[in-house]
Design a protein around this motif. Structure first.
Motif, short mmCIF file in Angstrom:
data_model
loop_
_atom_site.label_atom_id
_atom_site.label_comp_id
_atom_site.label_asym_id
_atom_site.label_seq_id
_atom_site.Cartn_x
_atom_site.Cartn_y
_atom_site.Cartn_z
N ASP A 386 0.79 -1.23 0.00
CA ASP A 386 0.00 0.00 0.00
C ASP A 386 0.82 1.28 0.00
OD1 ASP A 386 -2.43 -1.34 0.06
OD2 ASP A 386 -2.30 -1.61 2.23
N CYS A 387 2.13 1.16 0.24
CA CYS A 387 2.96 2.37 0.33
C CYS A 387 4.16 2.21 -0.59
CB CYS A 387 3.47 2.60 1.74
SG CYS A 387 2.19 2.49 3.01
N TYR A 404 5.35 2.58 7.83
CA TYR A 404 4.41 3.69 7.64
C TYR A 404 2.98 3.28 7.93
CZ TYR A 404 8.14 6.53 5.90
OH TYR A 404 9.30 7.25 5.82
N CYS A 405 2.58 2.08 7.46
CA CYS A 405 1.17 1.71 7.65
C CYS A 405 1.02 0.48 8.54
CB CYS A 405 0.50 1.46 6.31
SG CYS A 405 1.01 -0.07 5.52
N ARG A 622 -0.48 4.11 2.41
CA ARG A 622 -1.75 3.46 2.77
C ARG A 622 -2.70 3.35 1.59
NH1 ARG A 622 -0.45 7.00 6.73
NH2 ARG A 622 0.33 6.00 8.61
#
Ligand SMILES: [Zn+2]
Ligand SMILES: [Zn+2]
Length: 672
Positions: A386-387, A404-405, A622
């Motif tokens: 997702d990133c 990050y997510c 994300r």
């Protein structure tokens, strides 16, 4: 006469709405009341910002307030006005500002119950001592300003260990003795033990602390006690800047350079700037303190907006740590396979301290084992789904995690692209350093302090407590070890990789690197013994590293200021970043260009420098594609006018952009 209320709702709308005040609610609906109103087909929480006799739309279309959700007004007029300023300056919705200003326990909407956690008490705060001559010197103008009850702003630039906290406490005492109230802002309650404990020690139950572990009830009590002046001092993080304090005389912003003061999502306000405005309006004194001032504040001091006070020496005349820069390039050419983790010289320094039974702090701002996992054959790197970032390998869990997510998957044994079994772990994380330490110094007791070891409640305090009681020789960690810790037996600090933050593609990366290194270096030699610091780097000549090694903020500032002035970056320009994100990349690009093209055509744009539209350095996060369009100009008014133009344009956006989110970041802390 019918009475009406103007209600602000926490939605991205830059207007208020008129509602009728039903007779049965009557007296309870005043300015600052928290209410619930019918809004479209739903009900919305909202705040009464004004009372009127005439609604803004025909009376027959005006609905009535459904109920009052908090028994008394939650905001007083000065806070409502402050929120209006914030909404105006940061181009935000006043309803969103007011919602963000409320501590969790006062919010009307249903929220998940958070775990109640007592703040960790480490008993590390130093007992108050007599002030040094230097401390007396900086305190005098502050107390004079408090006594005069006029606005004044001070930038207190005090090197680590120079006794800033004691100056804060004395200034607070002065304000309290004159019947005033004091607001103390810290970047993060959980990482500011010493300040919190020192204030508790000095003022006992006249201190209210907003921290994340408070129950709903405790938050409400603290808020009310501040408003009714039962407590004199409020300590809290960013959003505490909105706490009602009718007798406010002094605001302290500790570690004013910390990025945590800027809210990263809407409303994107900067608590330090809001604190200065609040002090101005309340005729109060504001003290911005720190060991490395922000570029903004130091520039303001040079311009005469803030009065500069300096504490150039440690209390008790302790000498500053000796800092040495270790060039990893020399080491690399003779290295065994794999990255250099501890250079020979760093390893021998550690061995020496271990032999003397002195304590060591090692800093690396990366957790996990390896920040990326790569195929040696085809170059494939495992990435987050997702990133747009590589996944970090975590040993023990045997998984790959997105920092990050939070996406997590099991580790790969063979390349997912070419199928070869030639996977290697790239870069260094704290787990890898820990492994190396155990191999080199099998008898050393090592504690690791990072997000992974502090997940469980109380573990953070336990680790620091154990280190303070000398149950370990080495404390290894991420920036958690950089902040505010004071261990007298630590004589050596090693920075494993000083370049980490330097390589981030952002206009503030040098400033951040300088701050972080200075902060970390300040952990060495807090006791009677002098401290030593070693910074390992591949850029030994970079000005941020050299200035950090020399502990020379002013030379760093001069160099950095030249760069920023040349490129027209803050604090020598005003910048606004327009942010676009969404699930479909071409729509995001389309929306960004549609707004940007319009802005480039606006009159008065000659003084403005436009940047983009371009993908943000973190181009996907994300699952959302992220683009931005940055504008900077010598004066705020120029970019501010373009923000209005952007909002107008966006209000009439085409339907194809319905899935794109647009927001504005005024005075961005980064362009990532
Ligand atoms: Zn491969
Ligand atoms: Zn991710």
């Amino acid at each position: 006469v019918e009475r009406y209320a103007e209600v602000a709702v926490p939605l991205p709308l830059r207007q208020t709405f008129s509602y009728r005040i039903p007779d049965e609610l009557g007296e309870r609906v005043g300015r600052g009341a928290q209410v619930e109103v019918p809004f479209g087909r739903r009900r919305q929480p909202g705040f009464v910002v004004d009372l009127t006799e005439a609604p803004r739309v025909p009376p027959e279309r005006v609905k009535a307030i459904a109920r009052v959700t908090y028994p008394e007004p939650v905001f007083d007029p000065p806070i409502l006005e402050l929120a209006e300023w914030v909404a105006e300056y940061y181009v935000a919705s006043i309803g969103e500002v007011l919602m963000a200003a409320l501590p969790g326990g006062l919010r009307a909407e249903p929220r998940r119950r958070s775990r109640t956690r007592e703040p960790e008490r480490l008993g590390l705060a130093r007992a108050p001592s007599r002030l040094s001559a230097a401390q007396e010197r900086v305190l005098a103008p502050i107390t004079a300003s408090i006594a005069a009850e006029r606005y004044a702003a001070f930038l207190l630039f005090g090197v680590t260990g120079s006794g800033k906290t004691e100056v804060y406490v004395r200034a607070a005492r002065e304000a309290l003795s004159r019947g005033g109230q004091v607001l103390v802002l810290v970047p993060e309650i959980g990482l500011s033990y010493q300040v919190v404990e020192r204030f508790r020690m000095a003022f006992g139950d006249r201190v209210g602390v907003f921290h994340s572990g408070l129950t709903k009830r405790a938050r409400q009590d603290t808020w009310r006690a501040a408003r009714t002046q039962e407590i004199g001092v409020v300590v809290g993080a960013r959003s505490s800047v909105f706490t009602p304090l009718p007798a406010l005389k002094l605001i302290i912003v500790d570690e004013e350079n910390d990025a945590a003061y800027k809210q990263s999502d809407v409303p994107r306000y900067h608590a330090r700037e809001v604190a200065v405005i609040r002090a101005q309006r309340a005729n109060a004194t504001v003290v911005l303190g720190g060991a490395t001032p922000s570029m903004e504040s130091f520039a303001n001091a040079r311009r005469g907006k803030f009065r500069l006070l300096t504490l150039p020496e440690r209390v008790d005349g302790r000498s500053p740590a000796r800092v040495r820069v270790e060039d990893l390039r020399a080491e690399e050419s003779t290295a065994r396979r794999g990255p250099v983790i501890l250079s020979r010289s760093l390893a021998s320094e550690i061995a020496e301290r271990l032999a003397r039974r002195e304590q060591i702090i090692l800093f690396l701002n990366r957790r996990g084992y390896a920040p990326f996992v790569q195929c040696r054959h085809c170059g494939y790197v495992a990435r987050c789904r997702d990133c747009d970032v590589s996944l970090t390998y975590h040993r023990g869990r045997e998984s790959l995690i997105c920092h990050y997510c939070g996406f997590e998957r099991s580790n790969i044994q063979e390349c997912e692209k070419c199928g070869m079994i030639r996977i290697f772990f790239g870069g260094i994380g704290t787990q890898r350093v820990e492994e190396e330490l155990q191999a080199l110094f099998p008898r050393a007791r090592v504690l690791r302090l990072d997000h992974d070891t502090t997940r469980r409640a109380g573990s953070h305090g336990r680790i620091l407590g154990a280190f303070a009681r000398r149950r370990a020789d080495i404390l290894l960690g991420t920036q958690m070890v950089a902040k505010g810790l004071d261990f007298p037996n630590v004589t050596f600090v090693g920075v494993i990789y000083a370049d980490g933050s330097l390589n981030i593609p952002d206009f503030r990366s040098s400033e951040r690197t300088f701050q972080l290194l200075t902060q970390v270096a300040g952990r060495a030699g807090r006791g009677r013994r002098a401290g030593d610091v070693v910074l390992q780097t591949y850029y030994p000549d970079h000005y941020a590293l050299r200035a950090a090694a020399a502990q020379d903020f002013v030379s760093f500032f001069e160099h950095e200021a030249r760069n920023r002035r040349e490129l027209l970056y803050p604090p020598f320009s005003r910048m606004v970043n327009l942010l676009f994100d969404g699930g479909v990349e071409e729509r995001v690009i389309g929306a960004a260009s549609w707004v940007a093209d319009h802005l480039r055509r606006q009159p008065g744009g000659e003084s403005v420098r436009f940047m983009g539209p371009a993908p943000q350095p973190l181009s996907r996060l994300r699952g959302k594609h992220r683009w931005h369009f940055a504008m900077r100009a010598p004066r705020h008014a120029a970019v501010r006018a373009l923000c209005e133009a952007a909002l107008d344009r966006w209000a009439s956006r085409e339907r194809r952009f319905a899935s794109v989110r647009f927001s504005i970041d005024v005075d961005p802390m980064d362009l990532l």
